[in-house]
Design an enzyme around this catalytic site. Structure first.
Site, PDB file in Angstrom:
ATOM      1  N   HIS A 250      23.450  17.018 -30.995  1.00  0.00           N
ATOM      2  CA  HIS A 250      24.049  15.781 -31.491  1.00  0.00           C
ATOM      3  C   HIS A 250      23.197  14.592 -31.066  1.00  0.00           C
ATOM      4  CE1 HIS A 250      27.197  12.448 -31.248  1.00  0.00           C
ATOM      5  NE2 HIS A 250      27.235  12.823 -32.513  1.00  0.00           N
ATOM      6  N   SER A 251      22.942  13.672 -31.999  1.00  0.00           N
ATOM      7  CA  SER A 251      22.298  12.395 -31.710  1.00  0.00           C
ATOM      8  C   SER A 251      20.929  12.602 -31.051  1.00  0.00           C
ATOM      9  CB  SER A 251      23.238  11.564 -30.826  1.00  0.00           C
ATOM     10  OG  SER A 251      22.795  10.242 -30.705  1.00  0.00           O
TER      11      SER A 251
END
Length: 586
Positions: A250-251
């Site tokens: 994520h991210s």
């Protein structure tokens, strides 16, 4: 987590390190003594007045044994010591006032049948920024993703005897980085906001710093390898039976994971740029002697590089290079990922082939998939970095989890975002009715997702912007799935399109996202990617775009649509044996 010692009442296991230390101490004191065989033990029996027969000090706690079955743990924090002293002076016992009873073994006796399905696929879930601000958040997020996956498995994959396990990877809390230097230089005004930025956005600055980047990379790399070795030690059949490993990042975690898999290094990248600069001829006027010396310097540097390459080749041949990860990555899922921006800033430019190898070689990772919500401000597309004209190709729409008989993703044809816009302008200005090739034509303006909803839907969006937080989450999860199809255009747009001889924009349906059958609607097969990479979550009909921009970056964890998408590709290798031979994947 495996547990040996459990807390009374909640029956939660102690941390593994503390549990192992207590177990060793317990065996050294009571080995060979008779234990209580019945699991129906009296957990509320008081031990007031009894002195501890043995005590053991841990890092933040200490443990007292009153006998073999009565074990209590106490906190050694200052506040706990003060409270313990006061309550004992009031006549209360140490155990009853501040102790927590421990049990060796769980409240229920295990049976041979009490075991999960065989795990054939493990998924490491890697967090992005902000973990320092909210330690343990990735564990909660992974638990939400695991719960959503269990619901999807029961609904869509109940006939499989295998199992997919999600394991959180918490790499941030063990890093030292600058210590408290940044905190010491932070002003006191609006301290809460500053601390939040220091604990979240500062991770991006750390990663772009040449001083701390390696620490972040090694932290995640070591944690991935540690968890994999631990899992294999407790599941010895996993590797033998060809178990597969995927990573969900994520991210910022997507960028760090990518760099670990590919071995990208900014120092080596800088050296390559400097080599290119040295090779460029200097256009400035200079004297004959100066030119002669520069030529000699260039030849000397080139000779030095040749010697270094030969030396490195000899070193590489004498010792086998150890891979960064102890496992081959089957699928690499990026969620809300800024990876495309990092790659663009590193000089990655579109190529001429539709292979994933242009940005991530298949021998490193079998499949790269980029998942994003259309309003996520941190997420970017990857496909235009491989083939430039894919900026005008719609990303694949992820199916809703409650869709019946969805079209398989590999059978969904790529389609243009604006198939008719360019042809109109060309026919007006040049009198040409045909559409130019997507390779030669300029990149068209990006469409605004959701432009095709009705006026009623637009009014609902404006109203939804003022609705509170509770309804905001419900809009995405409920209203966004209340309709199986949405209108493709407003009445005004439909009147204008009647005058155009070309096809209308694509309609958004549950089963497929393709254009009507038209020569201008589909991409030439010679210009297609080997596999689609960008996959987009569907936007709700009455979803507030401004509210979604705030919430969408963290909305992936509990999404049933995302869970179904992940499991579809993880169970895909079992379906491939039964796939139709006449259908080639895109």
């Amino acid at each position: 987590m495996r547990g040996q010692w459990f807390i009374d009442g909640t029956w939660q296991p102690l941390e593994e390190e503390e549990s192992n230390l207590i177990e060793q101490e317990h065996l050294s004191c009571f080995r060979g003594q008779q234990i209580q065989e019945s699991f129906e033990m009296d957990v509320s029996k008081s031990i007031d007045g009894k002195d501890a027969v043995h005590s053991f000090k841990l890092s933040r706690n200490h443990v007292d044994w009153h006998n073999m079955d009565e074990v209590y743990i106490y906190s050694d924090a200052t506040t706990s010591k003060i409270a313990r002293t006061v309550t004992q002076k009031l006549g209360f016992s140490k155990a009853s006032s501040s102790g927590t009873r421990l049990h060796r073994g769980y409240v229920e006796e295990a049976s041979l049948e009490d075991k999960p399905s065989q795990t054939t696929h493990i998924v490491f879930v890697v967090h992005g920024i902000g973990q320092k601000m909210d330690q343990g958040r990735i564990i909660k997020n992974t638990a939400m993703m695991r719960e959503a996956a269990r619901k999807i498995e029961e609904r869509h994959f109940s006939n499989h005897a295998t199992h997919v396990e999600f394991l959180p990877v918490e790499w941030r809390s063990k890093l030292t980085l600058d210590g408290d230097t940044v905190d010491s230089i932070t002003p006191d005004k609006v301290r809460g906001l500053r601390d939040m930025l220091n604990s979240s956005a500062m991770d991006i600055m750390y990663y772009t710093s040449p001083l701390y980047r390696d620490e972040l990379v090694k932290g995640l790399q070591q944690e991935l390898n540690r968890l994999y070795s631990l899992f294999c030690s407790r599941n010895p059949d996993f590797e033998e039976k060809g178990g597969k490993v995927s990573i969900v990042s994520h991210s910022l975690g997507c960028v760090i994971t990518y760099d670990i898999m590919t071995g990208w290094n900014p120092v080596r990248f800088y050296e390559q740029l400097m080599e290119k600069e040295d090779e460029l001829p200097d256009e400035e006027w200079m004297s004959y002697e100066e030119r002669h010396l520069l030529d000699e310097l260039y030849l000397t540097k080139r000779r030095l590089r040749e010697i270094e390459e030969r030396l490195n080749g000899l070193k590489a041949s004498s010792m086998t290079q150890i891979p960064a990860l102890k496992f081959k990555v089957e699928n690499f899922f990026c969620m809300g990922s800024p990876l495309a921006v990092f790659l663009a800033l590193r000089g990655i430019r579109p190529g001429n082939t539709g292979s994933q190898d242009h940005i991530l070689p298949r021998e490193i990772c079998n499949r790269l998939l980029n998942i994003f919500h259309p309003t996520d401000p941190v997420a970017y597309r990857l496909e235009p970095l491989i083939l430039k004209h894919y900026s005008n190709i719609s990303p694949v729409q992820i199916h809703w989890y409650n869709t019946s008989n969805p079209l398989p993703y590999e059978h969904m044809k790529p389609c243009f975002l604006h198939p008719c816009k360019e042809s109109t302008s060309v026919s007006e200005n040049e009198g040409i009715s045909t559409i130019a090739s997507p390779v030669t034509s300029p990149v068209l303006p990006r469409r605004h997702y959701g432009e095709s909803i009705t006026n009623i839907g637009k009014a609902s969006i404006l109203g939804a912007a003022s609705i509170g937080k509770g309804l905001g989450g419900m809009l995405f999860s409920r209203f966004g799935r209340s309709s199986t199809a949405q209108p493709s255009e407003t009445p005004k747009d439909s009147m204008e399109d009647e005058k155009k001889p070309v096809a209308s924009p694509p309609t958004t349906t549950v089963a497929t996202q393709t254009l009507p059958h038209s020569s201008s609607g589909f991409l030439d097969s010679a210009l297609e990617l080997d596999h689609r990479i960008d996959f987009e979550l569907r936007e709700g009909l009455v979803e507030s775009r401004y509210w979604s921009a705030v919430t969408s970056h963290t909305a992936y964890w509990s999404s049933l649509d995302v869970a179904l998408f992940l499991l579809t590709f993880m169970y895909k290798h079992e379906h491939d044996n039964n796939a139709k031979p006449d259908l080639d994947p895109i």
